[in-house]
Enzyme design. Structure first.
Site, PDB file in Angstrom:
ATOM      1  N   ARG A 169      66.739   0.332  58.276  1.00 34.37           N
ATOM      2  CA  ARG A 169      66.452  -0.603  59.367  1.00 34.37           C
ATOM      3  C   ARG A 169      67.676  -1.483  59.608  1.00 34.37           C
ATOM      4  O   ARG A 169      67.987  -2.366  58.810  1.00 34.37           O
ATOM      5  CB  ARG A 169      65.233  -1.464  59.050  1.00 34.37           C
ATOM      6  N   ASP A 453      58.963 -12.519  54.145  1.00 34.47           N
ATOM      7  CA  ASP A 453      60.289 -12.213  54.663  1.00 34.47           C
ATOM      8  C   ASP A 453      60.517 -13.058  55.903  1.00 34.47           C
ATOM      9  O   ASP A 453      59.764 -14.004  56.165  1.00 34.47           O
ATOM     10  CB  ASP A 453      60.469 -10.715  54.912  1.00 34.47           C
TER      11      ASP A 453
END
Length: 538
Positions: A169, A453
């Protein structure tokens, strides 16, 4: 070490530590320059289009399925490319940053796929970005190992056939990599992360019978997907890799993208590997996009919003329906609960919540789902095994019973839940703890038995901003004001200081407080907290 040879017009301003020259090669830098020169201006145009759409929403506009692309949605004939090697069975995917220990643990975890994250679970320190690329290459070369300096425990890879498939990613289109200048300007962080991995690992993956695969974050339109597709084609051509070799799964984690799912698949169709329900960023996007609207657009506190809320059900069911209609995988969202190896009761509750979450997804037709911790892989696998059996996926479940309207996706007022002082305190506490850790170089943080996160930190600070902006009344009658937020922030900081004792990092928390105030108390809303946070790094 000596500065690497660089093509004309490129400047590397980051420090050049041991082995960095193995990643910042002239060939790799040349590819980055070609990508930036070809697509940099288009990226900036698309970011301006985001801002223009935001202005319309803030002025009272709404979102809907695009009339100009109705022909794409109505054409029954097109499909995405068949699943690529290593991506046929995706029943369990684990996510995490690309540090050396996580790289080994994720690949060994028993998951089918590892999302190697340069984005929300990672802090974009220069060292993290380059050493993460080294770790991925070393893993493919099987030269990676790690010994924990604290415990002395050693980590090594299992046999190749047992390792998860790597899917990288890169950072979102809004980010820049300030340590690499192309013609005097910082280059796109998306193209930087993508280009380096493709250059160094694309052939390595093909030699192993798989390929260079990606997860694409934060997109807001099919035109942004078209930009990615064009970047894939140029990069494959320059590296003499056949077009269609790259495969990409798109995270549907912004509410504008939810209205363009089919168009996004269409733009990427020869490179498409499906869509993912990036649900935490999706909540962040809803708050962000409708931040200037009060009333029905103000969501309950984040821990009260479950996947059974009507607007979240509409989003996930439409995603499965859209993917399977076009032969694409639908991948479920993150199980953020962290099992405790010290507290059996916490562990029991966490595993029950994960099991319930994955059972709902598998019953809805998802082909697999995400976990954040290796201990959750067996639970997720067991649930999907129960639905899939020997089948690799559920692509044959077309979900033709699903009919989702624009009003369903925007039905926020039907969301149960309150806004309490405890919820306000939790948002502030989580944001401060996360930011302090992020500024120290770690982007995935275990807080209160949840893996936090950047997405959950974004939700936390955005809710506080919106509640304060609209003077929301808490369940006990208190009004959310700047004074209340500042008082609670001081109180929560004192609790953190007492809890951590000698481990409390005063300068780091001072930075976290300053950043939190910058993105929460200001009149103007900051689109991403990671942008001003990144500016604090050298």
């Amino acid at each position: 070490m000596a500065a690497p040879e660089v093509p004309e017009g490129i400047e590397v301003t980051g420090p050049l530590n041991d082995r960095y020259d193995e990643i910042l090669t002239p060939g790799a830098l040349g590819l980055l320059a070609a990508l930036q020169r070809e697509f940099g201006a288009r990226r900036e145009e698309l970011l301006r289009a985001r801002a223009e759409r935001q202005e319309r929403l803030s002025a009272g506009g709404t979102l809907d399925f695009l009339p100009e692309t109705a022909h794409v949605r109505e054409d029954p004939s097109w499909r995405v490319a068949p699943p690529a090697p290593g991506l046929v069975d995706r029943r369990v995917e684990i996510t995490g940053p690309t540090d050396r220990k996580m790289t080994i643990n994720a690949l060994n975890s028993g998951a089918k796929v590892w999302l190697a994250d340069f984005e929300d679970a990672n802090t974009p320190l220069w060292t993290n970005m380059i050493e993460g690329q080294l770790n991925l290459r070393d893993a493919l070369d099987r030269t990676i190992d790690f010994t924990d300096p604290t415990t002395g425990k050693s980590y090594a890879l299992k046999p190749d056939e047992e390792l998860a498939t790597i899917v990288v990613r890169p950072r979102g289109w809004h980010m820049e990599e300030k340590h690499v200048l192309v013609d005097g300007k910082p280059m796109s962080a998306s193209l930087f992360d993508f280009g380096l991995y493709l250059f160094h690992c694309g052939r390595r993956q093909l030699d192993k019978g798989k390929g260079p695969y990606f997860y694409l974050p934060k997109m807001e339109s099919h035109l942004e997907a078209r930009l990615w597709n064009d970047a894939f084609n140029l990069a494959q051509d320059l590296l003499d890799i056949p077009r269609g070799t790259i495969r990409a799964t798109v995270l549907i984690e912004t509410i504008p993208a939810a209205f363009e799912m089919e168009e996004i698949l269409y733009e990427l169709r020869e490179h498409s590997a499906g869509l993912n329900a990036g649900r935490w960023d999706y909540l962040f996007s809803i708050i962000k996009k409708f931040r200037d609207r009060g009333g029905d657009f103000v969501l309950p506190e984040r821990n009260a919003i479950t996947m059974t809320a009507p607007f979240m059900r509409a989003y996930t069911e439409l995603l499965v329906r859209t993917c399977h209609k076009r032969g694409a995988h639908a991948i479920g969202g993150m199980a953020a609960f962290i099992p405790s190896r010290k507290d059996p009761e916490v562990n029991k509750v966490a595993l029950e919540k994960v099991r319930a979450d994955k059972t709902r997804e598998s019953d809805d037709g998802f082909d697999g789902s995400w976990v954040a911790h290796p201990d959750l892989v067996p639970v997720c696998r067991e649930v999907f095994d129960g639905v899939l059996g020997d089948k690799p996926n559920q692509l044959d479940r077309l979900r033709e019973d699903v009919h989702v309207t624009a009003a369903d996706l925007l039905n926020f007022s039907a969301t149960p839940g309150e806004i309490t002082e405890a919820g306000l305190r939790n948002n502030i506490d989580v944001a401060l703890r996360y930011l302090a850790t992020w500024l120290a170089g770690s982007g995935a943080v275990a807080i209160h038995n949840l893996m936090e996160d950047a997405a959950t930190a974004e939700i936390s600070r955005s809710q506080v901003w919106q509640w304060m902006r609209h003077g929301v009344q808490l369940s006990d009658g208190q009004k959310v004001t700047r004074e209340l937020v500042e008082r609670i922030m001081d109180e929560e900081l004192a609790k953190i200081r007492k809890e951590l004792g000698g481990a409390y990092d005063e300068p780091r928390y001072e930075q976290a407080v300053a950043l939190f105030k910058e993105v929460t108390l200001a009149d103007e809303y900051a689109e991403f907290l990671t942008t001003p946070a990144y500016a604090r790094f050298p």
